[in-house]
Enzyme design. Sequence first.
Site, short mmCIF file in Angstrom:
data_model
loop_
_atom_site.label_atom_id
_atom_site.label_comp_id
_atom_site.label_asym_id
_atom_site.label_seq_id
_atom_site.Cartn_x
_atom_site.Cartn_y
_atom_site.Cartn_z
N ASP A 244 -11.66 1.83 3.27
CA ASP A 244 -11.82 0.38 3.10
C ASP A 244 -13.29 0.00 2.97
OD1 ASP A 244 -9.70 -1.33 2.79
OD2 ASP A 244 -9.19 -1.41 4.92
N LYS B 104 0.84 -1.20 0.00
CA LYS B 104 0.00 0.00 0.00
C LYS B 104 0.88 1.25 0.00
CE LYS B 104 -3.72 -2.53 2.11
NZ LYS B 104 -4.36 -3.05 3.31
N GLN C 84 -5.23 -1.88 9.43
CA GLN C 84 -4.87 -3.13 8.76
C GLN C 84 -5.40 -4.32 9.57
OE1 GLN C 84 -3.22 -3.54 5.70
NE2 GLN C 84 -3.82 -5.67 6.01
#
Length: 293
Positions: A120, A53, A97
Site C-alpha cells: 500500500d 481485492k 485494511q
Amino acid sequence: MAVIIDGKEIAAKVREELKEKVDAMVNSEKRRPCLAVILVGEDPASKIYVRNKQRACAEVGIAQELYTLAENVSQESLEYIIDSLAQRSDVDGILLQMPIPQHLDPKRALAHIPAEKDVDAFLPENIGHIMRGDYGFLPCTPAGVIELLHRYGIDPDGKECVVVGRSDIVGKPMAMMLLHENGTVTICHRHTRNLGEHTRRADILVAAAGCAKMITADMVKEGAAVIDVGMNRDGEGRLCGDVDFASVEPKASYITPVPGGVGPMTVAMLMKNTVAAAEKHILKEKKCYEQRG
Ligand code: NAD
C-alpha cells in the site's frame, strides 16, 4: 464534449497484463505471488473493498489470505499477526485494511510491516522513495491516476497541474508524482483561499478532497483534463465524485467518471505492487542462494 476516461477498461487491461506475468512466474519460478489482507472489525465499506481485492487477486492469479480479526482485538494481537506474516517467505504483500477501530494505533501497527511487503506504500520508507522519485512501491490511488494519464496520452510535462487535497495517501504523493512527470504543481487544501483561482489555471486538475460535487464548471479551464478521485454520496445516497460531472464534462477535454474512473485503478495498482513485490523477493532469494554458493 470530453473523452470519458474508462478506468474500468484500463484496470481490466492492467489485470490481464499482470496475469500474463504471474503465469510466466509460476511456470519459470514455481512460485505464485501472495497477498495477505488483515480486516479488523465489521465496517461494511471495508468488507466491500476487501472483497474487491480478493476478486482481483483471483483474476490475476495472486494467492491471497484473509485474516478477519474481531472489532475488539488488542494492539498486541494485531501486531503479532503482522509479525508472523512479515517472517513468512511465501507472503509477498501485507495489507492492513483501513480504517481500523479507534482503540488501535494504525501507525504502530503499520510499522510492523517490512518495507518490501508494504504494497500500500504507507510506510515512511516508501513515502521517502516517492520524494526522491526512485520509486519502490507507489501508493495505489495516485499510481492509478498516473497510469490513466499515460494510457490516454495525457502528458503532464510542462503543464499546470492542480491537486485539490493534501492527504498522505492521495494528495501529497499525487502532487509529487506529477512533479516527477515534469508538471508545474499546485497543491490546494482546506485552508486555500480562492480555490477557483487555482483550479481555473489547471491543464490537469486532480480532485481528491472528499466533498461531493465541489468542483463546478466555473472552476475549470476550457479543455482541462479532470481527474476525480473523490468517492462520496450525494443527497440521494448515490455514489458521486468531487467533480460536478454534468456541468464540467462539456468543458473538459478528458474526464473520469465516478464510479468507473479512478476507483478500479486503485485495486489494479495494488495487484501491480504485489506482483512487483514477488519479483523482488524472487530476485533477493536468488542472490542469497548465489552468495551461499
Ligand atoms: P482526506 O479527508 O484524508 O483528505 C482530504 C483533503 O482534501 C485534505 O487535505 C483537505 O484539506 C482537502 N479538502 C477537503 N475539503 C476541501 C475543500 N472544500 N477545499 C479544498 N480542499 C479541501 O481524504 P483522502 O483519503 O485523501 O480521500 C479524498 C477523497 O478520495 C475521498 O472522497 C475518498 O473517499 C476518495 N478516495 C478514493 C479512492 C479511490 O480508489 N477512488 C482512494 C482513496 C480515497
